[in-house]
Design an enzyme around this catalytic site. Structure first.
Site, mmCIF file in Angstrom:
data_model
loop_
_atom_site.group_PDB
_atom_site.id
_atom_site.type_symbol
_atom_site.label_atom_id
_atom_site.label_comp_id
_atom_site.label_asym_id
_atom_site.label_seq_id
_atom_site.Cartn_x
_atom_site.Cartn_y
_atom_site.Cartn_z
ATOM 1 N N HIS A 117 18.605 -8.566 -38.333
ATOM 2 C CA HIS A 117 19.108 -9.390 -39.447
ATOM 3 C C HIS A 117 18.204 -10.564 -39.776
ATOM 4 C CE1 HIS A 117 22.653 -7.505 -37.447
ATOM 5 N NE2 HIS A 117 22.996 -7.228 -38.701
ATOM 6 N N ASP B 175 2.369 -2.101 6.086
ATOM 7 C CA ASP B 175 2.236 -0.747 6.621
ATOM 8 C C ASP B 175 0.765 -0.358 6.728
ATOM 9 O OD1 ASP B 175 2.299 2.002 7.201
ATOM 10 O OD2 ASP B 175 4.271 2.207 6.273
ATOM 11 N N HIS C 172 0.126 3.696 7.858
ATOM 12 C CA HIS C 172 -0.051 4.907 7.053
ATOM 13 C C HIS C 172 -1.482 5.088 6.558
ATOM 14 C CE1 HIS C 172 -0.176 2.295 3.541
ATOM 15 N NE2 HIS C 172 -0.344 3.312 2.750
ATOM 16 N N HIS D 59 -3.876 8.265 3.613
ATOM 17 C CA HIS D 59 -5.071 8.129 2.765
ATOM 18 C C HIS D 59 -6.308 8.766 3.395
ATOM 19 C CE1 HIS D 59 -2.861 5.503 0.064
ATOM 20 N NE2 HIS D 59 -2.570 4.671 1.052
ATOM 21 N N ASP E 56 0.118 7.523 -2.021
ATOM 22 C CA ASP E 56 1.311 6.740 -1.693
ATOM 23 C C ASP E 56 2.531 7.260 -2.434
ATOM 24 O OD1 ASP E 56 0.292 4.845 0.137
ATOM 25 O OD2 ASP E 56 -0.644 3.742 -1.514
HETATM 26 O O1 UNU Z 1 -0.378 -1.331 2.539
HETATM 27 C C1 UNU Z 1 -1.373 -0.923 2.039
HETATM 28 N N1 UNU Z 1 -1.260 -0.261 0.921
HETATM 29 C C2 UNU Z 1 -2.725 -1.142 2.667
HETATM 30 C C3 UNU Z 1 -2.794 -1.794 3.872
HETATM 31 C C4 UNU Z 1 -3.879 -0.706 2.041
HETATM 32 C C5 UNU Z 1 -5.107 -0.933 2.609
HETATM 33 C C6 UNU Z 1 -5.180 -1.583 3.835
HETATM 34 C C7 UNU Z 1 -4.020 -2.016 4.451
HETATM 35 FE FE FE Z 2 -1.024 3.313 0.806
#
Ligand code: UNU
Ligand code: FE
Ligand code: FES
Length: 448
Positions: A104, A205, A208, A213, A362
């Protein structure tokens, strides 16, 4: 909340219910008690440098306009017209003195004030009080070394109190380096995962990295490549994990400034950081200068994650319990040569952009841990978060609750301890109350 939801998180014993990653009622509680009270990342001052510059972004499920005012301050408003609630600004960024609704034609200044209403006198008989129909403003906006955060709750602590013990670790890179900038506009995409899957991964983390990776590490030779496939156990002195009172946390990987970038960037980035580390050592001491040149994976509670050095900077915005909008910017040091900034930005897109080869690794995991909550039996089972429990030290060699090991779940437990306080509190007063003994809770945690 039901008793069961109060027991969603049990950091004392390192467990939590899987359904926290896939329950719409939990998301509703989060929007009110977590997103409604936390400091949320909005934008960087380098993206809105001039009066009238604005971006439209998200705070949880809400769209907000973030606008640079005449006096240089930044204000944020819900991007919603006060009349019928239509979206006010359909653009993602620009420069404007104000915004006119497409429905409006109500017109607002970029100060949020309602300034112009079509046929104001004729149709409202002069009775419309414009002052009572300003845009809904975000209660607080603060600038941390150029990074602009907003909070819907005026009773929140200041942003720097909110960072708590994390500030000591972040300031070397964010402040003493001479400052950072973000390269925008952010890439935006949807993933079919709960927003916390990503936030908890970035908060701490390192576990992982070598496994999830593995192929990314082998493909793009980086300073982390020795971790590929978990072929060597993590050595002592590789890093730290840190958590803080309101859930923000990080992991340190020592001397790994070049992070995820491949061999085309390692030498130039390590050389850059080595020279700056030497300069910083005189200013802030060798220990914190080393933190500048290390790699920090961080989540600022609840949904702003970044990797320093790597230059990856993100927010995770819930759309619903199993859909998240991911925003990705590149973070660089202000005084880097333009050419280096551009190479880093390209590398961030290759690795952690929308289809980046690290990001895709991821997201497969985030989506699967979310999808598995569709199972009724599975979602009512506990998950395990006991790694390193009992080894966390408060205000020892470093500020905060810290574990002197690169791999563990210290920051994860700290994040969910705070999450539990937020989700069960009805005010900042109650969050503070439930958090007064936060370090005791974490350092005294025991496996059931
Ligand atoms: O948490 C992560 N994505 C990450 C941690 C990546 C690279 C090194 C440490
Ligand atoms: Fe990661
Ligand atoms: Fe961690 Fe399966 S090994 S989720």
């Amino acid at each position: 909340m039901s008793n069961q939801e109060e027991n969603l998180i049990d950091v004392n014993h390192g467990t939590q219910l899987h359904k926290m990653h896939g329950d719409q009622k939990v998301l509703e509680q989060e929007l009110e008690n977590v997103f409604g009270r936390s400091w949320l990342f909005l934008t960087h001052e380098s993206i809105i440098p001039n009066h009238g510059d604005y971006v439209v972004t998200k705070m949880g499920t809400d769209e907000v306009i973030v606008s640079r005012q005449e006096n240089g301050d930044v204000k944020a408003f819900l991007n919603v017209c006060r009349h019928r609630g239509a979206q006010l600004c359909p653009h993602e960024a620009g420069n404007a003195k104000g915004f006119v609704c497409s429905y409006h034609g109500w017109g607002y200044g970029n100060t949020g004030e309602l300034q112009a209403v079509p046929f104001d006198k004729e149709v409202y008989g002069g009775l419309l009080d414009k002052c009572k129909n300003s845009l809904h403003e975000v209660a607080k906006v603060e600038n941390y070394n150029g990074f602009i955060y907003g909070c819907f709750d005026e009773n929140s602590p200041s942003f720097s109190d909110y960072l708590g013990d994390l500030k000591w670790f972040l300031d070397p890179y964010f402040e003493h380096s001479g400052g950072l900038e973000l390269i925008g506009p952010p890439a935006r995409c949807l993933i079919k995962a709960n927003w916390k899957c990503s936030a908890e991964n970035f908060v701490g983390d390192a576990y992982h990295v070598g496994w999830t990776h593995a192929s990314a590490l082998r493909t793009g030779e980086s300073v982390f490549t020795p971790l590929a496939g978990n072929s060597t156990p993590p050595t002592e002195g590789l890093g730290l994990q840190i958590t803080s009172k309101f859930g923000s946390g990080l992991g340190v990987l020592w001397d790994a400034y070049a992070g995820i970038h491949d061999s085309s960037l390692i030498n130039d980035m390590m050389q850059w950081a080595t020279i700056k580390e030497q300069q910083l050592a005189e200013k802030i001491g060798a220990d914190r200068a080393r933190i500048y040149r290390s790699h920090l994976n961080t989540t600022i509670f609840p949904n702003n994650s970044f990797l320093t050095g790597s230059g990856v900077f993100k927010t995770w915005q819930p759309i619903d319990k199993d859909t998240t909008e991911v925003f990705t910017w590149t973070m660089v040091e202000k005084d880097m040569p333009e050419e280096l900034k551009q190479r880093i930005a390209m590398s961030v897109q290759r690795t952690f952009g929308v289809a980046g080869y690290w990001e895709s690794d991821d997201n497969d995991n985030m989506e699967s841990e979310t999808y598995m909550t569709k199972g009724f039996q599975a979602r009512n089972k506990n998950l395990n978060a006991q790694m390193g429990i009992g080894n966390d030290v408060y205000n020892g060699k470093y500020p905060g609750v810290v574990c002197e090991s690169a791999i563990g779940e210290t920051s994860y437990r700290g994040y969910y301890r705070a999450y539990s306080a937020f989700i069960n509190a009805n005010s900042w007063h109650e969050i503070e109350d439930k958090s007064s003994n936060w370090a005791d809770i974490l350092t005294n945690a025991k496996t059931k």
